[in-house]
Scaffold this active site. Sequence first.
Site, PDB file in Angstrom:
ATOM      1  CG  HIS A 147      74.253  54.179  34.683  1.00 39.33           C
ATOM      2  ND1 HIS A 147      74.592  55.489  34.900  1.00 39.33           N
ATOM      3  CD2 HIS A 147      75.298  53.647  34.024  1.00 39.33           C
ATOM      4  CE1 HIS A 147      75.784  55.741  34.390  1.00 39.33           C
ATOM      5  NE2 HIS A 147      76.236  54.659  33.835  1.00 39.33           N
ATOM      6  N   GLY A 196      71.422  57.085  29.019  1.00 43.37           N
ATOM      7  CA  GLY A 196      72.722  57.681  28.717  1.00 43.37           C
ATOM      8  C   GLY A 196      73.816  56.659  28.518  1.00 43.37           C
ATOM      9  CG  HIS A 197      76.419  53.135  30.051  1.00 44.33           C
ATOM     10  ND1 HIS A 197      76.616  52.159  29.099  1.00 44.33           N
ATOM     11  CD2 HIS A 197      77.576  53.221  30.745  1.00 44.33           C
ATOM     12  CE1 HIS A 197      77.842  51.666  29.231  1.00 44.33           C
ATOM     13  NE2 HIS A 197      78.449  52.304  30.211  1.00 44.33           N
ATOM     14  CG  HIS A 258      81.800  56.267  28.182  1.00 43.00           C
ATOM     15  ND1 HIS A 258      81.563  54.919  28.102  1.00 43.00           N
ATOM     16  CD2 HIS A 258      82.220  56.503  29.452  1.00 43.00           C
ATOM     17  CE1 HIS A 258      81.823  54.359  29.271  1.00 43.00           C
ATOM     18  NE2 HIS A 258      82.224  55.304  30.113  1.00 43.00           N
ATOM     19  CD  GLU A 310      84.950  56.076  32.309  1.00 40.09           C
ATOM     20  OE1 GLU A 310      85.199  54.887  32.514  1.00 40.09           O
ATOM     21  OE2 GLU A 310      83.928  56.636  32.731  1.00 40.09           O
ATOM     22  CD  GLU A 326      85.663  50.833  31.489  1.00 45.46           C
ATOM     23  OE1 GLU A 326      85.481  51.993  31.063  1.00 45.46           O
ATOM     24  OE2 GLU A 326      84.791  50.193  32.110  1.00 45.46           O
ATOM     25  CB  CYS A 328      84.012  47.573  30.321  1.00 42.52           C
ATOM     26  SG  CYS A 328      83.586  46.853  31.916  1.00 42.52           S
ATOM     27  CB  CYS A 411      81.884  48.230  35.065  1.00 40.84           C
ATOM     28  SG  CYS A 411      83.302  49.294  34.753  1.00 40.84           S
ATOM     29  CB  CYS A 412      86.606  45.914  34.603  1.00 44.27           C
ATOM     30  SG  CYS A 412      86.650  47.524  33.785  1.00 44.27           S
TER      31      CYS A 412
HETATM   32 ZN   LIG Z   1      84.655  48.428  33.161  1.00 44.10          ZN
END
Ligand SMILES: [Zn+2]
Length: 654
Positions: A147, A196-197, A258, A310, A326, A328, A411-412
């Site tokens: 990340h 990866g993200h 994801h 996810e 989610e 996000c 994260c959210c």
């Molecule tokens: Zn999130």
Amino acid sequence: MFPHDKSTGFGPVNTSRSPHARLKTLEFRNVLLNEGFWTKKININRKTSLQFGFEMLEKAGNFDNLRIAAGSINGTYRGYVFQDSDIYKWLEAIAWEIGKEPDKELSSMADQAISLIAAAQRPDGYINSYVQTRKVYQPWIDLDNGHELYCAGHLFQAAVAYERAMGDDRLLNIACGFANHICSIFGPNKRHGTCGHPEVEMALVELFRVTGESSYLELAKFFIDQRGQNEMKGHRSYGPEYHQDHVQVRQVVEAAGHAVRQLYLASGVTDLFLETGEQALLDAMLRLSKDIIETKLYITGGLGARFDGEAFGDPYELPTDQCYCETCAAIASLMWNWRMLLASGEGRYADQMERALYNNILASPALDGQHYFYINPLMLREAKYLRLSTDLPPSEVFIPDQRPEWHDCACCPPNVMRLFSSLSHYLATHDAKGIQIHQFASADIECDLKGTSVKLNVATEYPWQGHIKLRIVESGNSPWILSIRIPEWSQNLILSVNGNRARDLRREKGYLVLERDWRAEDVIEIELEMEAKFIASNPRIDSTRGCLAIQRGPIVYCLEDGDQETKGQLLDVEIDKNQPLITSWDSDLLDGVMVVEASGQFIDSESWHGHLYQSATFPIPVNPRTTRLVAVPYYAWGNRKIGGMRIWIPKKTV
Ligand SMILES: [Zn+2]
């Protein structure tokens, strides 16, 4: 220090100079929200959530991680590898807020964070507190799951916000230092690979839009082109598709893996199209959007059917109780649909933004602005088990009284904060011919059109009432087009201009199109069809087959167990679609909501005598008892106590 464009004053996305954007974003300061539904939410975000976020970031160790990285304290890194990104999202939120109106306390908190980031940044520009606090400094050793570029992307977006909201380039200096460092390492004739993200792609495009530095745009393209090597390790049972590394971006035919990763990637790809005009990119995004809208989208705008990974599920795999949805992912969907709207000018993308905003996204924060859902199910059965976040220790699987304050993977909450603080950005746009209104809220909108200033005032009680009044405050010198989105749920509407009802309505791309030589004090009034409706679902969605949902305007409703005549029987209700839905305003309930009542019945499940399965040969008595079903907006559920809840209600069978 940097060759800034005229970007200062814009919001999160600036397409004012993007050659392939059909619609141009307005300057952030030129859309001011007035009193109304969103102003209330945004004020709670500003006055409560941002201070609360500061405390949570301190408590969770995010700031300490930077202090350790800077060498100012000793200690051990705490949290997930992407903890820094929580700070960056929170800082972005503060930037938009103090850009609107200064606030000493918010500035002071943010300044502390910026100083920590500056102190932690290495002389070569690199910054990531997780990597820097390892025993051995080894950046870029785990691109799949590390990340580092993801965190960099959030730093870039916060820096863009500071620059645009206030002309404050402290974070931009840090961000460009890091971006230049990344440019020195990754590229066609340098190191290959990508994160990866996804996230850094759209951030690099925006950094390009602020600075004019083309190497940032080239790097965004490089990272997008790198995807699809089919080499990333994935997560648990998921392979490369978890990271969208299973297919090259231009070959994409379906949403997979994801959900947040997929949608952030899509945002970056669409941003790249807006700058380069490469048709293959847009074609891929159109296929992706079609797949999502036709087979993988919840009624709430939620995305990601599976806890496992996810991830998106198969087409029509949309369970209501064990879904992921989610927060996000819904925010990412809004961000992506915004870019698709800017690329195409088509209102269906604004429809998707609205669906996500008023339902999945708005359900995340509690009304107090200090508790957040991470996962947003459409049904909770006996109120016994509710998964709240991914990969949590077992103690947090059990149901709490209310939304959690914060999450191990947080994260959210700051994602909600930055969206709410920049929400006015998404209301309207302009092009060479006129102004487009995409979302409805009371606001003052200003725009430079054909060299003259045009000002509009919008007044509405939306989303509770469908009446929208637009008043031309300054008209400009020549005819221009006012385009107003016709929501997908309201094809019947009444339009009047200066009190005269218009008969022949011109509709284009999901918008009502009004071309006139406007005069100051001209008044346009629209009445959207706002009665509560039953919504059916595609029969291929097994989990909702035979059920109906209630929607009024953009708001999806749910039944909460505590509101029903008989408690603890939410599994036994049926709804009668032949009886009218009755709405009433309750100013004391849930900060003021429109309540919808329906006719229904309770089915006596005791007649099953403890059987799960019985022969279907003979009718089984169900002893129906008529009842009123009370529905409240889904976004407000779980604010009194988290209990049984359902959006989809079985149709009356007997
Ligand atoms: Zn999130």
